[in-house]
Scaffold this active site. Structure first.
Site, PDB file in Angstrom:
ATOM      1  N   LYS B  99       0.866  -1.193   0.000  1.00  0.00           N
ATOM      2  CA  LYS B  99       0.000   0.000   0.000  1.00  0.00           C
ATOM      3  C   LYS B  99       0.899   1.239   0.000  1.00  0.00           C
ATOM      4  O   LYS B  99       1.918   1.272   0.707  1.00  0.00           O
ATOM      5  CB  LYS B  99      -0.903  -0.022   1.245  1.00  0.00           C
ATOM      6  CG  LYS B  99      -1.994   1.053   1.246  1.00  0.00           C
ATOM      7  CD  LYS B  99      -2.906   0.895   2.472  1.00  0.00           C
ATOM      8  CE  LYS B  99      -4.031   1.922   2.471  1.00  0.00           C
ATOM      9  NZ  LYS B  99      -4.920   1.781   3.653  1.00  0.00           N
ATOM     10  N   SER B 174      -9.859   1.722   2.491  1.00  0.00           N
ATOM     11  CA  SER B 174      -8.936   2.486   1.664  1.00  0.00           C
ATOM     12  C   SER B 174      -7.860   1.650   0.976  1.00  0.00           C
ATOM     13  O   SER B 174      -7.247   2.130   0.014  1.00  0.00           O
ATOM     14  CB  SER B 174      -8.246   3.531   2.546  1.00  0.00           C
ATOM     15  OG  SER B 174      -7.409   2.899   3.494  1.00  0.00           O
ATOM     16  N   SER B 198     -10.184  -0.643   6.665  1.00  0.00           N
ATOM     17  CA  SER B 198      -9.521  -0.419   5.372  1.00  0.00           C
ATOM     18  C   SER B 198      -8.811  -1.626   4.773  1.00  0.00           C
ATOM     19  O   SER B 198      -8.394  -1.579   3.622  1.00  0.00           O
ATOM     20  CB  SER B 198      -8.513   0.729   5.492  1.00  0.00           C
ATOM     21  OG  SER B 198      -9.179   1.970   5.418  1.00  0.00           O
TER      22      SER B 198
END
Lengths: 490, 510
Positions: B99, B174, B198
C-alpha cells in the site's frame, strides 16, 4: 506558598505601593547523549541540519521512542525540587511553525512526570513548584531580512539540530515578589540543575531559557492582578530588567485608571522595553490531546527511590553544611557565594585541617570570589588552601600577605610557604612582632611619651616605623593592638 | 479525482478467469516452496505477474507505481541465493504489493495525495524490511484512498482503482489497490493498513482474505499515519493460509514503535488444520442486524454460522451493545488524530508547495491545493473536535465509548472464543455511488470499526456470492492476541464456503 513581600517590589509602582507577583517557566535542555525520541546526537554548535533523522525531522511514518536517560534526568530534577514522581502521559501541542517538523510538539500536559514541590532560595524563602515536565525542543529559525520576524523576512533558515532535544520545563508558583528574587530563583535553580547532572546550565547557549509571568497588585491586596507573559530574555540581567520594566509599566497603567490586558509580550533587549506579541484572543488553541504514539510513562518505585538515593548534595544542603562549619547563618551572602562558585570543598578542607573555617569562608567569599568573577576555574589545592588559612591564623602571615599569596595561588596554584617566600614575605610570629615594637618604641622615646599620654595621631607614626622595620611583613592590625596594650600597661 | 460510474477505461469486462494462470493462480506458500526448492525461479514468477499487470493494470489501476526494474533485480537476488544454497526465507520469490503509505527507501510514497508529490522516503518501513528479508519481491505501490481516508479508493489523486470482479464497481477502501492487486493476480500477497476497516472491507468486496491484526502486533514504523491509535498494518492473500504466512512474517516487537507489543507474537498459523469442534462462536446481534445490512450479506453470515455449527462449533447470538456507538466515536477519534498527524504536510520541508506572500499564505495555499476534499473534511472535523471547550464533549466522550466497547467485548469473550459479523453491509457498489454522500460512505465501515476501537484482531474471509455474483466477506473477530483461534475459524469458513467463493472473477465471467 506565597512568601513575605520583598521591599524591593515596591520600586515597581513609582509612587504608589504595588507589589509584584511573578511566576517563572524555565526550560532546561537535558545533557543526554541523544535526543528525546531518536538516536541523533544532542549536541550544540554543529553545522546546521547534521544531527537529524526521520524521527526528529518528523518524516511521514516515523515514530518517537522515549529516551530513558532523559527520564532519569527528569526524575533527578523532580527529586531535587521535592516533587512527586508519578505515572504520566505525553500530549501533543498543536500549532504551525516551521521550526516544528511535525507541526506539533510532544509535551506533557495535565499529567506531568513531576508534580508539586519547592525550591529554597539562599535567603531561606521557599518558592513553590507547580510541575517539572518533559518535552521536546523545537528547531531554530533565523529570519533573514525584514524586522527579523517571520512575516516580514525575505527568507527564513531552519536548523533542526535542536529539534527533539530533551527539555524539562519547570513551572513555579507565582511566589516570586521582585526582580531580584526572580534572579535568585533562576540562579538557585541553575545550581540545582547542574548539581543533578541534568544540565550544563549555560544560559548563553540556550541550555536554560526563562519565560516569566508578571502581574502587580496593590500592596497587601489578596486579589491577583491580570498577568502578562514575557518572552525572549536571554540572560539573568535581561530577566531582571524585563521584570522591572514590565511591573512598572503595569503599575503605571493601573495608576492611571487603566486595565492590564492579558497577553504575551516580547522583551526587546536593545530598547529595554516589552511590547505586545499576541493578545489572549489571539492566543493559540493548542488542541492538546494524548500522544497516541507513546505509552504511559510510569517509572517504577525502585527507579524513583534509586534516583533519590543517588541524587548527591544539592546547593541548599551545601549551604547548610558550610554555614554550620563556619558558624554563620545559612542565609549569609558569603555562604551562598561560596556554594554558587562551587568552593564549598575548600571550606571542608579547612575543617579537615582544623583551620578556622570562618576565616576560610571569608577568604573564599571575598578574595577568591573576587578573582573568579562570575565563573572560571581556580588552581587552589585543598591542602594548600587549608595550610594558608592556618598560616594566617597563626600569624605566620599577615592578613594582607595572606590575601596576596591567595591571589597568586588562585591563578597559579602552588604551596603557600613557597609563594610567600617568592614574594619575600617572612614568617613573622607573634613574638617577633613584639620585639620589633619594643625596638621602635625604644628608638623613639619622645613620640612614645606623647602617644602614651593619649595622642592617637601618633599611631600612624609607629605603624609606619614598624612596617619599615619589618619590610612590610608585619600584621599591622596585630601591631596596633600591641601598641595599645603597651600604652595601657605603661 | 473520481471517475464517473460506468464502463472501464477500455470498455472491457472483469479480469477473466482464464487470465489467472501459472504462478498468478498459485498460493504464496506454493510459490515460496517452489522457489526455495529451485523448482520455480523467482524471476519467472515475477515475469508472469508483471505480464498480468501489463495486461490488466490499465483497467484496474491497482498501483500508483509498478517497480518492475527493482523487482526484477530483487528476484534475481532471490534466485542467486537459492543457487548458492541459501534459504531466501518463507516468502521466497513471492510477489507482494505494498500500500502506498508504507515507506520504501528511495521509492516515491504518495499516500495517493498530491501533497506528497515527489517525496522519496530515506528509509524502509519495518514491515517492508521484514517482507524483503523473508524473500518477498515488492512489485509496486498500491493505490488507496488519500491518506487512507475512504472506503472505495475513489479518493485518490491518481484516480480510482476498479474492482477486478466488475470494473464498474469500487474495490472498497482504503486499501483498495492492495485488495485488487491480489484479486487480479498482480501479486500473491499484499500489505495494507486498517484504521476502521480499510483492509477487511476491500478484502470482502474483492473476494480475498484480509486481516487486521491486534493493535501493536505489527510495527507501525514507516506506516504514514492516519489515526495512530487505530492504524494497524495487515496482509491480504487469496487464502487463509497465505494471510497467516504473511502475518507471521510481519508481526513481532519493534523497538522503533513504542506501541509495539513486547514478547513473542502469537503464530497466526499455529492452529490451522485443527477444525472448530467445540469452539464457541458468537454472532454479534447488533452488527448482524444493523440497519443497511443487505439481505445477501445477512444470508451469507447465516450460512457461515450454520457451517461452523455443522463443523462442531457452538454458535449463538450475542449482544455487544456498545458497538452501535462505534461509528460515532470513530468519527471523533480518527479525524482528531488525523488533524494532528497531517499537520506536517505544510510545504516547508518536503512534498508539494504552493507559494504565498508569507508563511501563513503558503501554508494555506499548500494545504488547500495539496489535499483532496475528503482529507480536508476530516482535518476540519478533527480540528473542531479537539478545540478548546469542545474536547470533553467530543474527543473525551468518544474515548469513553471506546472503553465501553472494550468492556463489552471482554464480556463477550468470557463466553466465546471468536465472534462473527458481516464485514461490509453490501457487496461492491458502483463507482460514484457514494462519493456525493460522505455519510453513506462512512456507513460502509460500521461493522469493522469496533475492532479498531478495541484494538482487537479481525479478518474478512470470502463466503459466497451476493447481488450480481459479487463476493461477500464474513468477518471473524477475536480478543487481543487471539489471532491463532481467529485463523482457525477463518480456515473452517474458507473450507465450508459455497462453491464458486474462491473464484476471483464472479459468476458473470464465462
Amino acid at each position: 506558598m506565597s512568601g513575605p513581600t520583598d521591599g524591593a517590589a515596591r520600586d515597581a509602582g513609582r509612587g504608589a505601593d504595588w507589589e509584584m507577583v511573578i511566576g517563572l517557566e524555565v526550560h532546561c535542555e537535558l545533557r543526554t547523549a541523544t535526543k528525546l525520541f531518536c538516536g541523533c546526537p544532542n549536541s550544540f554548535g554543529d553545522e546546521p541540519n547534521v544531527n537529524v533523522c526521520p524521527v526528529c525531522l518528523g518524516l511521514p511514518g516515523s515514530l518517537p521512542v522515549l529516551n530513558k536517560q532523559a527520564v532519569e534526568f527528569a526524575l533527578r530534577i523532580g527529586a531535587a525540587l521535592h516533587s512527586l514522581a508519578q505515572s504520566s502521559i505525553f500530549h501533543r501541542k498543536n500549532y504551525f511553525y516551521p521550526d516544528m517538523p511535525k507541526d506539533f510538539q510532544i509535551s506533557q500536559y495535565d499529567v506531568p512526570i513531576n508534580a508539586g514541590g519547592w525550591l529554597e532560595l539562599p535567603s531561606g524563602k521557599r518558592i513553590g513548584i507547580v510541575r517539572a515536565h518533559i518535552e521536546e525542543d523545537t528547531g531554530k529559525t533565523t529570519h533573514v531580512g525584514g524586522g527579523g520576524r517571520i512575516h516580514d523576512a525575505g527568507y527564513s533558515l531552519v536548523d533542526y539540530n535542536r529539534a527533539g532535544v530533551p527539555l524539562v520545563e519547570i513551572v513555579s508558583e507565582p511566589d516570586i515578589s521582585s526582580a531580584e528574587e526572580a534572579r535568585e530563583y533562576v540562579e538557585e535553580l541553575r545550581a540545582i540543575l547542574v548539581a543533578t547532572g541534568a544540565s550544563d546550565g549555560k544560559m548563553e547557549e540556550g541550555s536554560l531559557r526563562v519565560d516569566c509571568n508578571v502581574s502587580v497588585k496593590p500592596l497587601g491586596s489578596e486579589e491577583l492582578g491580570t498577568r502578562c507573559e514575557i518572552k525572549n530574555m536571554n540572560s539573568l540581567r535581561s530577566l531582571g530588567r524585563a521584570i522591572a520594566y514590565e511591573a512598572a509599566r503595569q503599575a503605571e497603567v493601573l495608576s492611571a485608571g487603566g486595565r492590564v490586558t492579558q497577553e504575551t509580550r516580547h522583551w526587546d533587549e536593545a530598547e529595554g522595553r516589552t511590547h505586545s506579541m499576541r493578545s489572549k484572543e489571539e492566543a493559540f488553541d493548542y488542541r492538546y490531546f494524548p500522544e497516541p504514539d507513546l505509552v504511559t510513562l510510569a517509572p517504577s518505585k525502585e527507579w524513583v527511590e534509586s534516583v533519590k538515593a543517588n541524587l548527591g548534595t544539592m546547593p541548599a544542603q551545601l549551604r547548610r553544611r558550610v554555614a554550620d562549619a563556619a558558624g554563620v547563618p545559612a542565609s549569609s551572602e558569603a555562604v551562598s557565594t561560596v556554594v554558587r562558585l562551587g568552593l564549598e570543598g575548600l571550606v571542608g578542607a579547612a575543617v579537615d585541617a582544623k583551620a578556622d573555617a570562618g576565616l576560610a569562608l571569608r577568604r573564599l567569599a571575598n578574595e577568591v570570589a573576587g578573582e573568579l568573577g562570575d565563573g572560571g576555574g581556580h588552581n587552589l589545592g585543598r591542602e594548600a588552601f587549608a595550610h594558608l588559612v592556618l598560616m594566617e591564623q597563626r600569624g605566620e602571615l599577615t592578613s594582607a600577605q595572606a590575601r596576596s599569596v591567595l591571589k597568586i595561588m588562585v591563578a597559579e596554584g602552588g604551596q603557600p610557604e613557597e609563594v610567600a617566600s617568592r614574594l619575600g614575605f617572612k614568617a613573622l610570629g607573634a613574638g617577633a612582632l613584639e620585639a620589633v615594637v619594643e625596638e621602635v618604641v625604644a628608638a623613639n622615646p619622645r613620640e612614645w611619651e606623647r602617644y602614651a599620654g593619649g595622642d592617637d595621631k601618633l599611631t600612624g607614626f609607629f605603624i609606619g616605623k614598624i612596617k619599615a622595620a619589618t619590610g612590610g611583613n608585619a600584621d599591622l592590625k596585630a601591631a596596633s593592638e600591641l601598641l595599645r596594650s603597651r600604652r595601657g600597661a605603661s | 479525482m473520481s471517475s464517473p460510474a460506468g464502463a472501464s477505461p477500455t470498455g472491457q469486462g472483469p479480469v477473466p478467469a482464464a487470465s489467472l494462470s501459472g504462478s498468478c493462480a498459485m498460493s504464496a506458500s506454493d510459490i515460496a516452496a517452489g522457489v526455495r526448492s529451485g523448482e520455480l525461479s523467482a524471476l519467472g514468477v515475477l515475469e508472469e505477474h508483471l505480464s498480468q499487470v501489463e495486461r490488466w493494470e490499465p483497467e484496474v489501476h491497482a498501483f500508483n507505481l509498478v517497480t518492475a526494474d527493482a523487482a526484477r533485480a530483487r528476484a534475481r537476488e532471490v534466485d542467486a541465493m537459492v543457487a548458492k544454497g541459501k534459504d531466501p526465507g518463507p516468502l521466497a520469490g513471492v510477489p507482494v504489493a505494498l500500500k502506498d503509505l508504507l515507506c520504501t527507501r528511495g521509492v516515491p510514497t504518495t499516500c495517493s495525495s498530491r501533497i506528497l508529490a515527489g517525496w522519496r522516503p530515506p528509509y524502509d518501513a519495518t514491515v517492508v524490511k521484514k517482507v524483503a528479508e523473508a524473500g518477498a519481491v515488492a512489485v509496486g505501490k498500491a493505490n488507496m484512498d488519500e491518506f487512507a481516508m475512504g472506503s472505495s479508493t475513489e479518493h485518490s489523486a491518481t484516480g480510482p482503482t476498479r474492482n477486478p470482479h466488475d470494473l464498474k464497481r469500487v474495490p472498497g477502501g482504503s486499501s483498495g489497490g492492495s485488495a485488487a492487486a491480489v484479486a487480479a493476480g498482480f501479486s500473491a500477497l499484499a500489505l495494507g493498513s486498517d484504521t476502521g476497516g480499510s483492509i477487511r472491507q476491500p478484502a470482502a468486496l474483492c473476494g480475498v482474505v484480509g486481516v487486521k491484526p491486534t493493535y501493536g502486533l505489527v510495527s507501525r514504523y514507516g506506516l504514514v499515519a492516519f489515526a495512530s491509535s487505530l492504524d494497524q498494518i495487515g496482509p491480504f492473500g487469496r487464502s487463509v493460509a497465505d494471510a497467516a504466512l504473511a502475518l507471521d512474517v510481519i508481526s513481532g516487537h519493534d523497538e522503533l514503535d513504542s506501541t509495539s507489543l513486547p514478547g513473542d507474537p502469537p503464530r497466526a498459523a499455529s492452529r490451522l488444520g485443527r477444525g472448530v469442534e467445540g469452539l464457541r462462536v458468537g454472532v454479534i446481534a447488533e452488527l448482524a442486524g444493523a440497519e443497511g445490512i443487505s439481505p445477501d450479506v445477512a444470508a451469507a453470515l447465516d450460512g457461515a454460522a450454520q457451517s461452523l455449527a455443522a463443523s462442531g462449533a457452538k454458535v449463538e447470538e450475542i449482544s455487544v451493545p456498545s458497538v452501535r456507538f462505534g461509528l460515532s466515536a470513530y468519527y471523533m477519534i480518527a479525524p482528531a488524530e488525523a488533524s494532528s498527524n497531517l499537520a506536517r504536510y505544510d510545504g516547508v520541508r518536503y512534498g508539494f508547495r504552493s507559494p504565498g506572500q508569507d508563511i501563513t499564505e503558503m501554508y494555506m495555499a499548500t494545504r488547500s491545493v495539496g489535499f483532496g476534499a475528503e482529507v480536508k473534511r476530516r482535518i476540519m472535523l478533527g480540528t473542531y473536535a479537539l478545540s478548546a471547550g469542545y474536547y470533553d464533549a467530543y474527543y473525551g466522550k468518544a474515548q469513553k465509548v471506546r472503553t465501553l466497547i472494550i468492556r463489552d467485548f471482554d464480556s463477550a469473550y468470557s463466553s466465546f472464543d471468536v465472534l462473527l459479523a458481516p464485514t461490509s453491509p453490501t457487496v461492491a457498489f458502483e463507482l460514484g455511488a457514494k462519493t456525493a454522500d460522505p455519510l453513506a460512505m462512512y456507513l460502509s465501515d460500521v461493522c469493522t470499526i469496533p475492532s479498531n476501537l478495541a484494538g482487537h484482531p479481525a479478518m474478512s474471509v470470502p463466503f459466497g456470492k451476493g447481488e450480481c455474483g459479487l463476493p461477500i466477506g464474513v468477518q471473524v473477530l477475536a480478543p487481543a492476541l487471539g489471532e491463532p483461534v481467529m485463523f482457525q475459524v477463518a480456515e473452517a469458513l474458507e473450507a465450508a464456503a459455497p462453491l464458486g467463493t474462491g473464484d476471483p472473477h464472479g459468476e458473470e465471467a464465462k
